[in-house]
Design a protein around this motif. Structure first.
Motif, short mmCIF file in Angstrom:
data_model
loop_
_atom_site.label_atom_id
_atom_site.label_comp_id
_atom_site.label_asym_id
_atom_site.label_seq_id
_atom_site.Cartn_x
_atom_site.Cartn_y
_atom_site.Cartn_z
N UNK A 144 0.85 -1.19 0.00
CA UNK A 144 0.00 0.00 0.00
C UNK A 144 0.88 1.24 0.00
N UNK A 145 0.67 2.10 -0.98
CA UNK A 145 1.43 3.35 -1.10
C UNK A 145 0.50 4.50 -0.74
N UNK A 146 0.99 5.37 0.16
CA UNK A 146 0.19 6.53 0.55
C UNK A 146 0.97 7.81 0.27
N UNK A 147 0.22 8.90 0.17
CA UNK A 147 0.83 10.21 -0.07
C UNK A 147 1.27 10.80 1.26
N UNK A 148 2.50 11.25 1.32
CA UNK A 148 3.02 11.88 2.53
C UNK A 148 2.75 13.37 2.52
N UNK A 149 2.79 13.96 3.68
CA UNK A 149 2.57 15.39 3.83
C UNK A 149 3.91 16.09 3.97
N UNK A 150 4.19 17.01 3.05
CA UNK A 150 5.42 17.79 3.14
C UNK A 150 5.20 18.94 4.12
N UNK A 151 6.24 19.37 4.78
CA UNK A 151 6.11 20.54 5.66
C UNK A 151 5.62 21.75 4.86
N UNK A 152 4.78 22.56 5.49
CA UNK A 152 4.29 23.75 4.80
C UNK A 152 5.21 24.94 5.06
N UNK A 153 6.51 24.72 4.89
CA UNK A 153 7.52 25.75 5.03
C UNK A 153 7.54 26.58 3.76
N UNK A 154 7.34 27.89 3.90
CA UNK A 154 7.26 28.73 2.71
C UNK A 154 8.50 29.58 2.49
N UNK A 155 9.20 29.93 3.56
CA UNK A 155 10.38 30.76 3.37
C UNK A 155 11.20 30.76 4.65
N UNK A 156 12.34 31.40 4.56
CA UNK A 156 13.21 31.63 5.71
C UNK A 156 13.37 33.13 5.84
N UNK A 157 13.15 33.65 7.04
CA UNK A 157 13.30 35.09 7.24
C UNK A 157 14.59 35.38 7.99
N UNK A 158 15.11 36.56 7.79
CA UNK A 158 16.33 37.03 8.45
C UNK A 158 16.65 38.38 7.87
N UNK A 159 17.72 38.97 8.35
CA UNK A 159 18.12 40.29 7.83
C UNK A 159 19.54 40.22 7.32
N UNK A 160 19.89 41.16 6.46
CA UNK A 160 21.27 41.25 5.99
C UNK A 160 22.15 41.72 7.13
N UNK A 161 23.37 41.27 7.15
CA UNK A 161 24.34 41.69 8.15
C UNK A 161 25.08 42.91 7.64
N UNK A 162 24.82 44.05 8.22
CA UNK A 162 25.47 45.29 7.80
C UNK A 162 25.92 46.04 9.05
#
Length: 176
Positions: A94-112
């Motif tokens: 039996x093969x089932x569909x897995x759920x991928x993480x709903x990660x949409x992006x990574x946030x952070x700031x530039x180092x200046x």
């Protein structure tokens, strides 16, 4: 019979066993990826070379003639092994569909300015869309590969560079 006539005929019976096919009980595919289904046939006294075919939900899959098959949809898959005498053995997975993480992006700031001269740091964070759809394991990476110990949804760094995050659903190993 009463007239002294006899009739003799002979037939050859091939004794053997059907191929014993073994598949894992289940498998999961993730998103647009596939999962390779691989069977084994235990040693036995079957005749000749084995041929293979696959079915999905009882329907023959055209061109699927190897002991392995790459599945891209949920369903019940059957591997059939047939020997030279047309004796066949089979097993299901039996093969089932897995759920991928709903990660949409990574946030952070530039180092200046440059972190090496000022001691500046930034915290990178995973951004999920909607509610969490499972329990996740995290691994942050930079150009050198996995960052040792960077296994949470946030990572603080004072080193400039490109960073990526791999989030893995721990229940089915699907990842983004």
């Amino acid at each position: 019979d009463d007239n002294g006539c006899t009739w003799t005929d002979s037939h050859t019976l091939n004794a053997g066993s059907t191929p014993d096919v073994v598949l894992p009980a289940s498998a999961t595919y993730c998103g647009n990826n596939s999962v390779t289904l691989s069977g084994t046939v235990t040693a036995g006294s079957y005749s000749g070379n084995l041929t293979y075919s696959w079915k999905k939900d009882g329907v023959v899959i055209g061109g699927a003639t190897g002991i392995s098959y790459s599945a891209t949809a949920a369903g019940v898959y059957t591997l059939i092994a047939t020997d030279g005498n047309q004796c066949a053995g089979s097993d299901d997975i039996t093969v089932s569909a897995g759920t991928e993480p709903n990660l949409t992006s990574v946030s952070g700031v530039n180092l200046c300015p440059a972190p090496s001269t000022t001691g500046t740091s930034t915290t990178l964070s995973a951004v999920l869309s909607g509610a969490a759809n499972g329990t996740f394991a995290y691994q942050w990476k930079n150009s050198a590969g996995n960052i040792a110990g960077a296994t949470s949804s946030t990572y603080t760094t004072s080193t400039a560079g490109a960073y990526t995050l791999r989030a893995t659903n721990t229940s089915n190993q699907c990842y983004t």
